[in-house]
Design an enzyme around this catalytic site. Structure first.
Site, PDB file in Angstrom:
ATOM      1  CD  GLU A   1      -2.590   1.760   0.593  1.00 20.28           C
ATOM      2  OE1 GLU A   1      -3.539   1.024   0.280  1.00 20.28           O
ATOM      3  OE2 GLU A   1      -2.403   2.913   0.105  1.00 20.28           O
TER       4      GLU A   1
ATOM      5  N   GLY B   1       3.223   0.079  -5.449  1.00 17.34           N
ATOM      6  CA  GLY B   1       2.953  -1.270  -5.950  1.00 17.34           C
ATOM      7  C   GLY B   1       3.568  -1.538  -7.316  1.00 17.34           C
TER       8      GLY B   1
ATOM      9  CG  ASP C   1      -8.837  -3.370  -2.806  1.00 17.83           C
ATOM     10  OD1 ASP C   1      -9.604  -2.592  -3.395  1.00 17.83           O
ATOM     11  OD2 ASP C   1      -9.001  -3.720  -1.620  1.00 17.83           O
TER      12      ASP C   1
HETATM   13  N1  AG3 Z   1     -11.413   0.178  -3.957  1.00 19.97           N
HETATM   14  C1  AG3 Z   1     -12.344   0.456  -5.032  1.00 19.97           C
HETATM   15  C2  AG3 Z   1     -13.100   1.707  -4.834  1.00 19.97           C
HETATM   16  C3  AG3 Z   1     -13.753   2.217  -6.050  1.00 19.97           C
HETATM   17  C4  AG3 Z   1     -14.909   3.035  -5.657  1.00 19.97           C
HETATM   18  N2  AG3 Z   1     -15.267   3.962  -6.636  1.00 19.97           N
HETATM   19  C5  AG3 Z   1     -16.198   4.921  -6.452  1.00 19.97           C
HETATM   20  N3  AG3 Z   1     -16.915   4.936  -5.369  1.00 19.97           N
HETATM   21  N4  AG3 Z   1     -16.356   5.795  -7.382  1.00 19.97           N
HETATM   22  C6  AG3 Z   1     -11.966   0.098  -2.674  1.00 19.97           C
HETATM   23  C7  AG3 Z   1     -10.992  -0.230  -1.629  1.00 19.97           C
HETATM   24  C8  AG3 Z   1     -11.591  -1.120  -0.620  1.00 19.97           C
HETATM   25  N5  AG3 Z   1     -10.669  -2.088  -0.150  1.00 19.97           N
END
Ligand code: AG3
Length: 273
Positions: free
Chosen positions: A105, A137, A154
């Site tokens: 991260e 990353g 992610d």
């Molecule tokens: N990762 C993807 C979030 C995308 C959301 N997009 C939006 N709300 N426009 C989330 C991280 C959770 N581990």
């Protein structure tokens, strides 16, 4: 006084949540981070004004991020999450008998905020199999050849710091970092609002990996509700994989039936890829 948080879900769509309490706001080196207590969805993590997760529906996204690739692989020992500093995807990975669950991260403040405000997700960091690296990353994966069985991206939306996480060069490095039976999954946004992105990612992944597939889940707090995940596989065909021996993973969304059905795409999504 009423307090509302509004996300611009697209240039012309706003989604607002009534907020009971603002628990935290900070400007990190990479982004603005906020934690709200919302009326409808409980505690919510927001990065650069975009909802990342809520306590009420995070299980859907995190279960689908982790269990679909891990079960498709069958016997993953080393798994890597790129992004996902809240720990939700890692928590689901740790339900499998993996040997190493690594997470890279870029923003350590996301991890800190999760430890403070999202203990049911950050509990994952306490598992002895989990190891966290706070670095970029994109640079991290370049260091590995033939090492991870599953790599899960992610990420946040494809703006700002996350742009490189949707690039073909990055997927090539991921391919190299994976073992021979390796599997890669990335969250690839809403087919309604990010049609071009899904098309671009699917085409890059199918150029690099012998098998490429898209699967979906319905996530109430993400724009358009219907959400896509794109998978690349070096050996196993995810669509014909025998998954009759799925272990009980103590899940609230993912089931063997969901696993089989999630690759069945609505016709308009199929037409995009
Ligand atoms: N990762 C993807 C979030 C995308 C959301 N997009 C939006 N709300 N426009 C989330 C991280 C959770 N581990």
């Amino acid at each position: 006084m009423e307090l509302w948080f509004t996300e611009m879900q697209s240039k012309s769509i706003k989604m607002s949540y009534r907020v009971k309490d603002v628990l935290h706001t900070e400007k990190t080196e990479y982004q603005n981070l906020a934690v709200f207590e919302t009326e409808e969805f409980g505690r919510m993590l927001v990065l650069d004004d975009v909802v990342q997760l809520t306590m009420k529906d995070e299980f859907i996204y995190h279960e689908m991020m982790a269990h679909v690739p891990l079960v498709t692989h069958g016997n993953p020992e080393r798994v890597l999450v790129i992004g996902g500093g809240d720990g939700g995807t890692l928590r689901e990975i740790l339900k499998h008998p993996v040997k190493e669950a690594h997470l890279v991260e870029i923003d350590e403040k996301v991890i800190e905020a999760s430890k403070k405000f999202f203990p049911t997700l950050s509990v994952a960091f306490e598992d002895p199999r989990a190891k966290v690296f706070c670095e970029d990353g994109i640079a991290y994966v370049k260091k590995f050849k033939n090492y991870y069985d599953v790599i899960i991206v992610d990420s946040t939306d494809p703006v700002g710091p996350a742009v490189g996480l949707f690039a073909k060069e990055f997927y090539k490095d991921i391919y190299e970092a994976l073992t021979d039976g390796g599997i890669f999954v990335a969250q690839t946004e809403s087919p309604f609002y990010y049609e071009d992105l899904l098309k671009k990612v699917y085409s890059a992944v199918s150029d690099i990996f012998p098998h490429a597939a898209v699967y979906t889940a319905t996530i109430p707090t993400y724009p358009g509700s219907l959400w896509t995940f794109t998978m690349g596989s070096k050996l196993i065909d995810p669509l014909t994989r025998d998954i009759s021996n799925i272990p009980d993973l103590n899940t609230k969304y993912y089931t063997p039936y969901i696993h089989r059905s999630c690759f069945n795409l609505p016709a308009f999504v199929k037409a995009i890829i």
